[in-house]
Write an enzyme that holds these catalytic residues in place. Sequence first.
Site, short mmCIF file in Angstrom:
data_model
loop_
_atom_site.label_atom_id
_atom_site.label_comp_id
_atom_site.label_asym_id
_atom_site.label_seq_id
_atom_site.Cartn_x
_atom_site.Cartn_y
_atom_site.Cartn_z
CE LYS A 100 -7.03 -9.72 -2.59
NZ LYS A 100 -6.91 -9.03 -1.33
CE LYS B 237 -12.18 -3.66 -1.15
NZ LYS B 237 -12.95 -4.25 -0.08
CE LYS C 293 -4.50 -1.45 1.56
NZ LYS C 293 -5.63 -1.23 2.45
#
Length: 337
Positions: free
Chosen positions: A202, A205, A120
């Site tokens: 992966k 969203k 992140k």
Amino acid sequence: MSEQNQNPEKRKVVFSGIQPSGNITLGNYIGALRNFTRFDDADCLYCVVDLHTLTVRQNPADLRKRTASLAALYIACGLDPEENCIYCQSHVPAHAELAWILNCFTYMGELNRMTQFKDKSAKHADNINAGLFTYPVLMASDILLYQTDLVPVGVDQKQHVEICRDIAQRFNSIYGDVFTIPEPFISKSGAKIMSLQEPARKMSKSDPDETFIAVLDKPEDIRRKLKRAVTDSDGEIRYDPENKPGVSNLLTILSVLKNQSMDDTVAALQGLGYGALKEAVTEAVLAELTPIQTRYNEIIADKDYLSNVLKRNAEKAQYLAGKTLRKVYRKVGLLQL
Ligand code: TRP
């Protein structure tokens, strides 16, 4: 969960949470949400973890909307809000309060090793805030407040459940048995669904729309996205995630949704082409999601119903969490009034 029947005294506690940070994908559904309905004989709490979502900049109006939407989706997926405590993290102040205490029992070095933090902070290089760094401590607080036994999560969250266990054990070794040590519960099949366009990654969203299926996608969008899903050029339907990640991902989705073993899934498609595979996946996805969407639309249309559920369950959660929090405050030496 058969042990429980042998020991009726202590019901297991199950806790999990999902961030209201975007469209809930088929990957979230298969990796987490779908498993939530399996714990009939436990006390289950399913939280919409809105505080976690603030680690990345959000549009306030969107965040509010997505929070309600995710709570409605929990219910639409079959979680009865009378049986399961479905609530919103920010409605229960004990989460943030315990997080502060546990921050003081967590080392920088431990947090530095978290792969989600590394990912992140690479992705949001302009906003590497302290919340992003201590995210796992808030997650540990979520779990530990309720004396949780089992945490159903996708495989990517295993490391966070492990640091939660480490923090709990550290605390317990100083102050006695304050926290139950939780176990991750990761479903064997289909714990990880990959991107439809880059099947080595992966399904997420936060990636472009065509790479994922959202649980609330319209049927025509689901059809189109699956039709365009990346496969390979050898034309053979075979499960081989290493060499055939696209085809294997489609097979995984199919086998999980049909509750069928991988061998049976592959056998049923022998001699057929990728078009037939995609058609089978599309039918399975639509059969799974259509009833959920119908229920979701009913729930979201009734604002009073949803806000009553959230209010009632927040009170229940705060009551349970308060017991653990008071014990922690006492143990660490905070003056009681
Ligand atoms: N970190 C989890 C995720 O991104 C969400 C989460 C927050 C969670 N708190 C939790 C999951 C507690 C399980 C238990 O998927």
